[in-house]
Design a protein around this motif. Structure first.
Motif, PDB file in Angstrom:
ATOM      1  N   UNK A   1      52.359  55.429  60.940  1.00  0.00           N
ATOM      2  CA  UNK A   1      53.185  55.775  59.777  1.00  0.00           C
ATOM      3  C   UNK A   1      52.358  55.850  58.500  1.00  0.00           C
ATOM      4  N   UNK A   2      51.263  55.109  58.434  1.00  0.00           N
ATOM      5  CA  UNK A   2      50.484  55.027  57.211  1.00  0.00           C
ATOM      6  C   UNK A   2      49.413  56.109  57.136  1.00  0.00           C
ATOM      7  N   UNK A   3      48.836  56.501  58.280  1.00  0.00           N
ATOM      8  CA  UNK A   3      47.688  57.406  58.272  1.00  0.00           C
ATOM      9  C   UNK A   3      47.911  58.723  59.003  1.00  0.00           C
ATOM     10  N   UNK A   4      48.761  58.722  60.030  1.00  0.00           N
ATOM     11  CA  UNK A   4      48.968  59.951  60.811  1.00  0.00           C
ATOM     12  C   UNK A   4      50.203  60.709  60.320  1.00  0.00           C
ATOM     13  N   UNK A   5      51.251  59.988  59.997  1.00  0.00           N
ATOM     14  CA  UNK A   5      52.446  60.672  59.492  1.00  0.00           C
ATOM     15  C   UNK A   5      52.175  61.514  58.247  1.00  0.00           C
ATOM     16  N   UNK A   6      51.340  61.031  57.285  1.00  0.00           N
ATOM     17  CA  UNK A   6      51.043  61.899  56.131  1.00  0.00           C
ATOM     18  C   UNK A   6      50.403  63.230  56.519  1.00  0.00           C
ATOM     19  N   UNK A   7      49.647  63.252  57.626  1.00  0.00           N
ATOM     20  CA  UNK A   7      49.050  64.511  58.096  1.00  0.00           C
ATOM     21  C   UNK A   7      50.138  65.435  58.626  1.00  0.00           C
ATOM     22  N   UNK A   8      51.076  64.868  59.376  1.00  0.00           N
ATOM     23  CA  UNK A   8      52.205  65.655  59.890  1.00  0.00           C
ATOM     24  C   UNK A   8      53.032  66.189  58.723  1.00  0.00           C
TER      25      UNK A   8
ATOM     26  N   UNK B   1      53.744  70.055  57.156  1.00  0.00           N
ATOM     27  CA  UNK B   1      55.124  70.534  57.186  1.00  0.00           C
ATOM     28  C   UNK B   1      55.707  70.606  58.584  1.00  0.00           C
ATOM     29  N   UNK B   2      55.330  69.673  59.478  1.00  0.00           N
ATOM     30  CA  UNK B   2      55.724  69.755  60.884  1.00  0.00           C
ATOM     31  C   UNK B   2      56.582  68.558  61.303  1.00  0.00           C
ATOM     32  N   UNK B   3      57.372  68.016  60.359  1.00  0.00           N
ATOM     33  CA  UNK B   3      58.226  66.886  60.711  1.00  0.00           C
ATOM     34  C   UNK B   3      59.264  67.273  61.758  1.00  0.00           C
ATOM     35  N   UNK B   4      59.829  68.485  61.645  1.00  0.00           N
ATOM     36  CA  UNK B   4      60.855  68.916  62.603  1.00  0.00           C
ATOM     37  C   UNK B   4      60.269  69.087  63.991  1.00  0.00           C
ATOM     38  N   UNK B   5      59.128  69.788  64.095  1.00  0.00           N
ATOM     39  CA  UNK B   5      58.490  69.998  65.395  1.00  0.00           C
ATOM     40  C   UNK B   5      58.088  68.678  66.040  1.00  0.00           C
ATOM     41  N   UNK B   6      57.756  67.687  65.217  1.00  0.00           N
ATOM     42  CA  UNK B   6      57.272  66.398  65.732  1.00  0.00           C
ATOM     43  C   UNK B   6      58.350  65.320  65.712  1.00  0.00           C
ATOM     44  N   UNK B   7      59.626  65.708  65.683  1.00  0.00           N
ATOM     45  CA  UNK B   7      60.708  64.722  65.593  1.00  0.00           C
ATOM     46  C   UNK B   7      60.674  63.740  66.755  1.00  0.00           C
ATOM     47  N   UNK B   8      60.428  64.229  67.978  1.00  0.00           N
ATOM     48  CA  UNK B   8      60.373  63.338  69.144  1.00  0.00           C
ATOM     49  C   UNK B   8      59.271  62.300  68.982  1.00  0.00           C
ATOM     50  N   UNK B   9      58.119  62.713  68.433  1.00  0.00           N
ATOM     51  CA  UNK B   9      57.004  61.792  68.218  1.00  0.00           C
ATOM     52  C   UNK B   9      57.363  60.760  67.148  1.00  0.00           C
ATOM     53  N   UNK B  10      58.015  61.191  66.075  1.00  0.00           N
ATOM     54  CA  UNK B  10      58.414  60.264  65.016  1.00  0.00           C
ATOM     55  C   UNK B  10      59.406  59.226  65.550  1.00  0.00           C
ATOM     56  N   UNK B  11      60.360  59.673  66.375  1.00  0.00           N
ATOM     57  CA  UNK B  11      61.333  58.730  66.927  1.00  0.00           C
ATOM     58  C   UNK B  11      60.661  57.722  67.851  1.00  0.00           C
TER      59      UNK B  11
END
Length: 723
Positions: free
Chosen positions: A197-204, A208-218
């Motif tokens: 959440x601190x280092x990889x999520x900012x790259x996502x 602009x790929x939060x939607x494509x990576x929703x499964x990964x975020x969950x």
């Protein structure tokens, strides 16, 4: 001497590293379409019939493995998500029956070492969908909690009614997108939920790929959520995949996978390379004469078209180490700005980088941040010596010296850049003395509460010049983000002794520069990623009451006039300098005088044909046609060279330039400050014009700063002697 098997010298093959494959976007089997990879792992919470069947997911992973697609998955053990690369399922065929291996999943855990991988077995049960939905904190709730608590590792447990939570359901395995795979590899013992959440999520988020990576975020929302059971672990916890019993068939299969992705590791690679070289030499020998002219033309066409042509092979190699790219093709694909810089004329290169900076500021919605890169800092960037030469240097280095990104006068820097660009596009070479003046770097020492602007500018520039996932880009972005949240504490934080309080910003930038400089010094010599300290280290030390202020030498204190800064909060203009610096006042007020002096001397020394102007450099009378109106405000320092520029022995006339504009060969002139119609070219660049000029309304005085658009236009469009 060479053996009979290898008659030609063959270079040692490059080491096999999965990191190199992640550094090349062309190896992404999804073509950057992360939704294709992750959508099967995103369940529908209201209609189970819409979910991808578990066996179907197993089969898709198996098919990707049999097709040698470069994919990876992750499972969690001990609160760490580890990377399992090239997963595949052993499937018996008609002639190769290995019952002990059949229908079992295998993969490489982590990075290769000495071209060898650590093979483990993935339990097929990790593909199963969890039975129940779980309440997990939202991504925003997690990032807010992490920013507030530097030691936070787990949250919850939660119930469905708790605020700032949402229902989540997932599997105990998740696919990892190609563009962040390198970040997982950078953590040899696995990725914690906090690191994600601190280092990889900012790259996502930056991509602009939060939607494509929703499964990964969950997946990571659940990973940071305590199940409430023993050990304070999440429901995603699994037994760590272990190596299978030694099996010759499996070993051969794994070796063949490495050979597929890294042909240079094959036993016959050297002989194949030798055969290719021999065949190439024979082809050259038979076709050399016929191809000579064609090769010559191709070389001329390709001249200065590649990054290697621009920087040279040595500096390109260093840049590839900084960016983590395997070759130039991967570099320009990930960071197109480098190809634009390589292909541009010398006079346009700085402008291209400045355009990229402005575009990044616009993308961030922060157009109020002044950030104008100067010629001296650009030369530091181009040198690829991005670390400071010594701890007392104010102007050496690039990302390793955050003092370069202070509050200088952006308007005056833009004026100087326009003058330099115009000079480089003209007919005469720049003298050594002129170059020294141009490359001076004005340093604005930060006050106690504005050092974060240096960090923000470095963060913007890193987003332009370094790829997502780069260690320094992650470090500087995380530090800046944390500083914004920490500002209230920072403003009230007192140094010991209190007499140093006004220098708090200096110590902050010196602190970061020590760490970033050492990083780039080490990375310039290493083909493997170099780690940086925790970007939140300083904030943790301040919260914990631990000392963080770096030791600054007496030499550096005198250089920046530290005593005067602490006493007055603003040192007077100084002549003190290291290699090529000018120390400006904290408001950069002294920069104006310095730049105006540089421009005046530059124009004076550049007289036509290398001589001096009439009157020892004073503004000469424009002269010209009988009855012409003379400008009493002609800016000799900016347009003296343009006024006298020639093609052959003939001075270029404004009328000829206007005809080019009317025919559409070159763009329209910048708008006048008077009425927004095109400026009068003759009045401003020749110092004279027809009294009946239809643009007489523009025959007014302009300041040097107001001339910046016209300087830029002349640099790009005014005819030169080569035309």
């Amino acid at each position: 001497l060479h053996s009979s098997n290898h008659p030609f010298p063959v270079p040692a093959p490059a080491a096999a590293l999965f990191a190199s494959l992640y550094g090349d976007a062309s190896n992404d089997p999804t073509g950057s379409n992360e939704g294709t990879l992750l959508s099967p792992f995103l369940p529908n919470l209201t209609d189970n019939t819409l979910n991808t069947d578990t066996n179907e997911i197993r089969n898709r992973v198996a098919q990707s493995g049999s097709q040698h697609q470069f994919i990876a998955v992750s499972v969690v053990h001990g609160g760490r998500a580890r990377l399992y690369i090239a997963p595949h399922r052993w499937e018996d065929g008609l002639t190769a029956n290995k019952p002990s291996l059949n229908n079992r999943f295998f993969a490489f855990e982590g990075e290769l070492i000495n071209n060898t991988g650590h093979t483990v077995e993935l339990d097929a049960g990790v593909f199963n969908l969890l039975n129940n939905q779980q309440a997990a904190p939202t991504v925003n709730a997690i990032t807010t909690a992490i920013a507030a608590d530097p030691n936070l590792q787990m949250m919850g447990p939660y119930s469905a009614q708790d605020a700032h939570t949402e229902a989540v359901k997932t599997r105990k395995v998740i696919a990892i997108p190609h563009f962040i795979g390198g970040l997982f590899l950078s953590q040899p013992d696995g990725v914690t939920a906090r690191f994600f959440l601190e280092s990889i999520y900012p790259v996502i988020e930056g991509a602009g790929k939060q939607t494509e990576c929703k499964a990964l975020l969950q997946f990571f929302q659940l990973m940071i959520t305590s199940s409430g059971g023993q050990g304070n672990l999440s429901v995603l916890e699994c037994t760590r995949p272990t190596p299978p019993a030694r099996n010759e068939n499996l070993i051969n299969r794994q070796v063949s996978i490495i050979h597929h992705f890294f042909p240079q590791t094959r036993p016959d690679a050297a002989m194949q390379q030798t055969n290719v070289i021999a065949a190439g030499i024979g082809l050259i020998a038979t076709q050399q004469q016929q191809q000579y002219e064609e090769v010559k033309r191709e070389k001329e066409l390709a001249k200065a078209q590649t990054v290697e042509d621009w920087l040279g092979p040595g500096r390109l190699a260093t840049l590839l180490r900084f960016t983590g790219m395997s070759n130039e093709s991967a570099l320009v694909m990930a960071l197109p700005v480098y190809q634009l810089l390589a292909k541009a004329k010398k006079a346009d290169k700085l402008g291209i980088l400045q355009d990229a900076i402005n575009a990044e500021l616009l993308k961030r919605g922060n157009t109020d941040l002044s950030f104008e890169l100067g010629p001296g800092v650009f030369e530091n960037f181009k040198s690829m010596s991005w670390h400071r030469q010594n701890p007392n240097s104010l102007t050496s280095g690039f990302f390793g010296n955050l003092f370069l990104f202070g509050n200088t006068n952006a308007e005056q820097q833009a004026l100087l850049n326009a003058q330099v660009s115009m000079a480089q596009s003209g007919d005469q070479s720049i003298s050594h003395a002129d170059a020294e003046k141009i490359l001076k770097i004005a340093i604005a020492v930060p006050l106690d509460d504005d050092s974060h602007l240096n960090v923000e500018r470095a963060d913007v520039l890193a987003s332009v010049l370094l790829p997502p996932g780069n260690p320094f880009r992650i470090y500087i972005a995380a530090h800046h983000k944390a500083f914004v949240a920490f500002q209230t504490t920072w403003k009230s934080h007192e140094l010991e002794p209190i007499s140093l309080q006004k220098a708090k910003g200096v110590f902050h930038i010196y602190y970061l520069s020590l760490r970033s400089s050492e990083y780039f010094r080490a990375q310039s010599q290493s083909d493997l990623p170099v780690s940086l300290p925790d970007p939140l280290e300083m904030f943790k030390d301040i919260r914990g009451g631990r000392p963080w202020v770096p030791i600054i030498s007496n030499t550096f204190k005198k250089l920046i006039k530290l005593d005067e800064l602490c006493r007055l909060g603003r040192p007077a203009a100084s002549d003190a300098r290291d290699d090529s610096s000018m120390i400006s006042g904290l408001t950069a007020a002294s920069t104006l005088t310095s730049l105006q002096s540089i421009l005046q001397q530059f124009a004076t020394n550049r007289g036509v044909g290398g001589g001096t102007r009439a009157g020892g450099g004073s503004v000469a009378s424009p002269g010209g046609a009988t009855g012409a109106a003379q400008s009493p405000h002609f800016n000799e320092s900016l347009f003296g060279e343009i006024k006298n520029r020639k093609i052959g022995s003939k001075t270029i006339k404004s009328r000829d330039v206007r005809m080019k504009i009317e025919s559409g060969d070159i763009p329209e002139l910048p708008p006048s400050k008077v009425d927004q119609q095109p400026m009068c070219l003759a009045w401003h660049t020749k110092g004279m014009c027809n009294p009946n000029c239809p643009r007489a309304a523009d025959h007014v005085e302009y300041s040097s700063a107001e001339y910046v658009p016209l300087c830029g236009w002349c640099s790009s469009n005014y005819p030169s002697a080569s035309e």
